[in-house]
Enzyme design. Structure first.
Site, PDB file in Angstrom:
ATOM      1  N   THR A   1      25.173  41.367  16.813  1.00  0.00           N
ATOM      2  CA  THR A   1      24.085  40.158  16.031  1.00  0.00           C
ATOM      3  C   THR A   1      24.887  38.781  16.102  1.00  0.00           C
ATOM      4  O   THR A   1      24.242  37.770  16.218  1.00  0.00           O
ATOM      5  CB  THR A   1      23.518  40.605  14.836  1.00  0.00           C
ATOM      6  OG1 THR A   1      22.657  41.767  15.200  1.00  0.00           O
ATOM      7  CG2 THR A   1      22.600  39.595  14.235  1.00  0.00           C
TER       8      THR A   1
ATOM      9  N   THR B   1       8.484  -9.409   3.813  1.00  0.00           N
ATOM     10  CA  THR B   1       9.525  -8.697   3.142  1.00  0.00           C
ATOM     11  C   THR B   1       9.217  -8.479   1.645  1.00  0.00           C
ATOM     12  O   THR B   1       8.471  -9.265   1.186  1.00  0.00           O
ATOM     13  CB  THR B   1      10.954  -9.484   3.141  1.00  0.00           C
ATOM     14  OG1 THR B   1      10.671 -10.800   2.381  1.00  0.00           O
ATOM     15  CG2 THR B   1      11.203  -9.836   4.463  1.00  0.00           C
TER      16      THR B   1
ATOM     17  N   LYS C   1     -16.611   4.705   7.518  1.00  0.00           N
ATOM     18  CA  LYS C   1     -15.377   4.467   6.946  1.00  0.00           C
ATOM     19  C   LYS C   1     -14.445   5.323   8.109  1.00  0.00           C
ATOM     20  O   LYS C   1     -14.788   6.475   8.464  1.00  0.00           O
ATOM     21  CB  LYS C   1     -15.251   4.892   6.046  1.00  0.00           C
ATOM     22  CG  LYS C   1     -13.774   5.096   5.203  1.00  0.00           C
ATOM     23  CD  LYS C   1     -13.691   5.326   3.670  1.00  0.00           C
ATOM     24  CE  LYS C   1     -12.416   4.831   2.861  1.00  0.00           C
ATOM     25  NZ  LYS C   1     -11.255   5.701   3.441  1.00  0.00           N
TER      26      LYS C   1
ATOM     27  N   SER D   1     -15.013   9.916   6.350  1.00  0.00           N
ATOM     28  CA  SER D   1     -15.378  10.288   5.030  1.00  0.00           C
ATOM     29  C   SER D   1     -16.866  11.040   5.232  1.00  0.00           C
ATOM     30  O   SER D   1     -17.601  10.909   5.839  1.00  0.00           O
ATOM     31  CB  SER D   1     -15.692   8.941   4.125  1.00  0.00           C
ATOM     32  OG  SER D   1     -16.422   9.342   2.782  1.00  0.00           O
TER      33      SER D   1
END
Length: 470
Positions: free
Chosen positions: A139, A185, A322, A316
């Site tokens: 094995t 940033t 949505k 939704s």
């Protein structure tokens, strides 16, 4: 259900009469009810190829008769081609360092080879799982080898998906090259950037991921086949040990190399940890991209809304109209799973003791899952999201023009003191930087247009006319 009686060192047990697996496979299936997931098909097919290489090698040196070898080889070819997959019944996560996986394969091949020779399943006097199919093996060398055979092909497929996504991002970068927008940033306005530059950066990160995948494939080409139990090659003929790797190469079309130190190669699984680390890095990069796209598409009325993601499904059950960024969301979740899997792989590798790592089954399970999830996640990301992204050009432009951030581009032309004063006034009076400059007559409209050219603001150097010293 009709059964046949089989016996092993533990005792006797009834096995379904039509089963190609045997008593040891059945014991393992009963002992390890962990994931309800069986051995990965890619590992099954790869292990069959390893067993074929062993049978050919043992036949070539006269240890296995031509008749027995040919029957085993035929059985290996059938399993490597996808047959008898349902006969591999042991759980993917198990004790015993993968012995149950190996014995499941040995029993299936022995019973199929026996059948090919006209015998009955369970008659191991014809073909024996250990004596014939597992000859010269353990094995501890066939499973690690099979894992590498399987993982290399899976990584090659993953690499193709990474390249496909890279090319789509490059196309998008070109498409969006003239779209000026605000760079950010710390989630605050910074300086202008072109949307194409952002998408090109995504493409560049994927190039690195592809390179890392290639490098880890090279590491996987070193195998320990022939090492048997602990790397000493006990019970394997020297001629077998010296030739079985080259035979495996003929079968797989690869260029595997037998490890110089078989004891080390049997003890340690650091190459697989390296694969997992590369997958984690790629998933992390992908998740960061997904996060960016969710932010950039947020809104549409009250968010950034600089890009539109393809609408792939209603968002939704209660809010009509949505649409959610479900594809980037699932990419994030893929990354979370892969990062968790990497921790498991790391701990499993660390838990190795002395001459063998017995935790390889959970390592293999998590590694294979990570590759498959990353490959499928990238494909879904590409086809259901990235290819259909559109830029909201006017929205991007308006945000730039109304941002104080463009004062950084104007600073070299008017001086830091003047730029600071203009920025402060723009914030206090809620006016655009451009309108204040024109109002005060600091620069003309033509001069501003030249300075605020998308490429002028987003590339090194200043092509516009400097007025600082006038």
């Amino acid at each position: 259900m009709q059964t046949r009686e089989e016996q092993d060192s533990i005792g006797k047990k009834d096995v379904p009469v039509d089963a190609y697996y045997g008593i040891q496979s059945l014991r393992a299936a009963e002992n390890f009810k962990i994931t309800d997931l069986k051995i990965h098909p890619r590992l099954v097919r790869a292990l069959a190829k390893v067993k074929k290489a062993a049978a050919i090698s043992n036949r070539n040196i006269g240890l296995l008769s031509e008749e027995k070898a040919e029957a085993i080889i035929q059985a290996c070819d059938e399993v490597a081609g996808g047959s008898l997959q349902e006969q591999f019944i042991v759980d993917a996560v198990q004790g015993g360092a993968g012995t149950s996986i190996n014995m499941n394969m040995n029993e299936v091949l022995a019973n199929r080879a026996t059948e090919i020779l006209g015998g009955d399943k369970g008659d191991y006097m014809v073909i024996h799982p250990n004596n014939h199919v597992n000859m010269g093996q353990s094995t501890n060398d066939v499973i690690p080898t099979a894992v590498r055979v399987a993982v290399i092909s899976m990584l090659e497929e993953l690499s193709e998906k990474v390249e496909d996504l890279h090319l789509v991002f490059k196309d998008k970068a070109e498409e969006f090259n003239e779209v000026i927008k605000m760079g950010r940033t710390q989630l605050q306005d910074a300086v202008p950037i072109r949307l194409g530059q952002e998408f090109n950066a995504y493409a560049t990160s994927l190039i690195r991921d592809k390179k890392r995948i290639k490098n880890t494939i090279d590491d996987l080409l070193v195998i320990n086949l022939g090492a048997t139990a602990i790397g000493t090659g006990l019970n394997a003929d020297l001629e077998y040990v010296n030739n079985v790797t080259s035979i495996l190469n003929e079968i797989t079309g690869r260029e595997f190399e037998q490890a110089d130190d078989l004891v080390d190669a049997t003890q340690n699984v650091d190459a697989l940890v390296g694969v997992s680390s590369v997958l984690k890095t790629a998933a992390t990069n992908l998740s960061k991209i997904a996060n960016d796209l969710r932010l950039l598409s947020s809104g549409p009325r009250t968010g950034i809304n600089e890009i539109n993601l393809p609408a792939v499904q209603p968002g939704s059950s209660i809010m009509p109209g949505k649409v959610n960024p479900v594809i980037p969301e699932v990419v994030n979740q893929v990354a979370f799973q892969i990062i968790g899997n990497d921790t498991t792989v790391t701990m499993a590798a660390e838990a190795g003791q002395l001459e063998l790592n017995v935790m390889q089954p959970v390592l293999i399970y998590n590694l294979f899952q990570s590759i498959e999830m990353l490959k499928n996640g990238i494909d879904t990301f590409n086809k259901n999201c990235i290819q259909g992204i559109e830029a909201n050009v006017e929205r991007c432009k308006n945000l730039v023009e109304n941002s104080v951030g463009i004062i950084t581009a104007i600073n070299p032309h008017v001086g830091y003191e003047a730029a600071s004063r203009i920025a402060k006034r723009a914030l206090e009076e809620d006016k655009s930087v451009k309108s204040i400059i024109l109002e005060e007559g600091i620069l003309s409209e033509e001069e501003l247009d030249e300075i605020l050219n998308p490429h002028e603001m987003t590339e090194p150097g200043i092509a516009g006319k400097k007025l600082l010293n006038k």
